[in-house]
Design an enzyme around this catalytic site. Structure first.
Site, short mmCIF file in Angstrom:
data_model
loop_
_atom_site.label_atom_id
_atom_site.label_comp_id
_atom_site.label_asym_id
_atom_site.label_seq_id
_atom_site.Cartn_x
_atom_site.Cartn_y
_atom_site.Cartn_z
N ASP A 1 1.31 -1.55 -0.21
CA ASP A 1 0.29 0.05 0.25
C ASP A 1 0.93 1.15 0.36
OD1 ASP A 1 -2.16 1.97 0.23
OD2 ASP A 1 -2.99 1.66 2.38
N GLU B 1 2.89 4.40 -3.95
CA GLU B 1 3.42 5.68 -5.43
C GLU B 1 5.24 5.73 -5.13
OE1 GLU B 1 -0.88 4.64 -4.84
OE2 GLU B 1 1.12 6.05 -3.44
N ASP C 1 -8.60 4.90 -2.93
CA ASP C 1 -9.32 5.23 -2.29
C ASP C 1 -10.25 6.60 -2.43
OD1 ASP C 1 -7.59 4.57 -0.13
OD2 ASP C 1 -6.44 6.45 0.02
#
Length: 372
Positions: free
Chosen positions: A20, A23, A100
């Site tokens: 998670d 990026e 999200d």
């Protein structure tokens, strides 16, 4: 290094890894990631450069390293990896989800075209946070019972299925919204379990051909231009159509969903209480198809050796075909031919269904009486 980190986890029975925020996310930065001029040293044939050039592939390289490490830590098991960040080609290493999202009807609707577009881009294993993850623009934090029921009603047919929510929001488990939503969720999830043989076959096909598990409705008729903009329905494989009511009850925006007209599709009737039907999507099966299912179980491994129940929808000539891919469910013996593909042909002879089965692969053929 990754293998060393994962070795202890896998000995404890962990089967997968969730990468998670990869990026990577940096909340106290204007760009929400690391400085774009940060230097990556490269290596193993990858040149050194700044993060601005690396950013889009960072997550993919991370999950590739994770997969390599998992295989070294547990070489005889198939791992499950989930990643928020990925890049073209990253489908070889991990599943993904749509990020999200928010607990509102717009994001419920958007989850369909997002998953379909990911599938068309090669990322066939994806899905949304069912129920929504975080805050809506209007300040609403949590899903309503109706929103969650409708979302999980069709969400179980998308490739990756999970409910999820952010910290400081309400519970998003199916039983958190009252008895009706819990019953809708149970009916939907049980359908996913019944269809596991069909999905397993589609994922095998995707691994070889790159074909999406869930496909835009226009895949059923490439010539019908009106289907190109229809994103309230989708195909699971080529034989199952899911038609979704994406609007809140009594919403005046609802219009009739466009459907392919070039072939006959037969409505699938749920064996549930009618009070659940308004929250569940309509299902249609293409005439001439055979869809393999299993009885409902509480765990995916429980049905591996169970009876295969065939849903048969005859075409106008009284004929239907389909296939089923099977292997031992774990490990890599299938790469050495230890799998079984059963090809079904069912014909209607004076009202009696006659089943013929042929096989490919060297995995032990199941008892013919297994099919019903």
């Amino acid at each position: 290094m990754v293998a060393t980190l994962l070795m202890n986890s896998y000995t404890l029975g962990i089967d997968g890894v969730w990468n998670d925020m990869n990026e990577p996310a940096v909340f106290n930065s204007l760009t929400k990631t690391i400085d774009l001029h940060a230097i990556h040293r490269g290596g193993s044939g990858i040149p050194a450069s700044i993060h601005e050039e690396y950013h889009n592939v960072y997550g993919m390289l991370m999950i590739k390293a994770s997969l390599d490490g998992i295989k070294k830590a547990s070489p005889n098991k198939r791992p499950f990896l989930l990643s928020r960040s990925n890049y073209l080609g990253g489908h070889r290493y991990a599943a993904t989800w749509t990020g999200d999202n928010q607990s509102n009807w717009d994001h419920l609707h958007l989850s369909i075209p997002m998953v379909l577009n990911l599938g068309l881009s090669g990322q066939v294993f994806s899905g949304p946070d069912i129920g929504g993850f975080g805050f809506s623009a209007d300040g609403v934090m949590d899903a309503t019972p109706e929103l969650f029921a409708r979302w999980i009603g069709f969400g179980v047919y998308l490739p990756f299925v999970r409910a999820h929510t952010a910290e400081n929001t309400g519970d998003h488990e199916p039983w958190s919204f009252g008895e009706l939503t819990e019953n809708v969720s149970r009916a939907a999830i049980e359908m996913r379990y019944k269809l596991l043989p069909y999905y397993y076959t589609l994922f095998k096909e995707a691994s070889e051909l790159g074909s999406p598990v869930c496909r835009p409705i226009f895949f059923a008729d490439y010539k019908d231009q009106s289907l190109r903009s229809e994103d309230r329905a989708f195909l699971v494989g080529s034989d199952l159509m899911v038609l979704v009511d994406v609007y809140k009850k009594y919403d005046d925006c609802a219009t009739k969903i466009k459907e392919p007209q070039n072939e006959r599709w037969i409505e699938y009737l749920y064996q549930n209480d009618e009070t659940l039907s308004e929250y569940l999507p309509r299902l249609k099966i293409k005439a001439g198809s055979v869809i393999p299912t299993i009885p409902v179980h509480q765990h995916s491994q429980n049905g591996l050796n169970d009876t295969i129940e065939l849903i048969v929808v005859f075409d106008d000539n009284g004929r239907a075909t389909g296939s089923l891919y099977e292997d031992d469910g774990d490990g890599y013996n299938y790469q050495n031919g230890e799998y079984l593909i059963s090809h079904f042909t069912v014909t209607s002879n004076d009202g009696v269904a006659v089943l013929e089965v042929t096989y490919d692969g060297s995995w032990e053929h199941p008892d013919f009486g297994r099919y019903s």
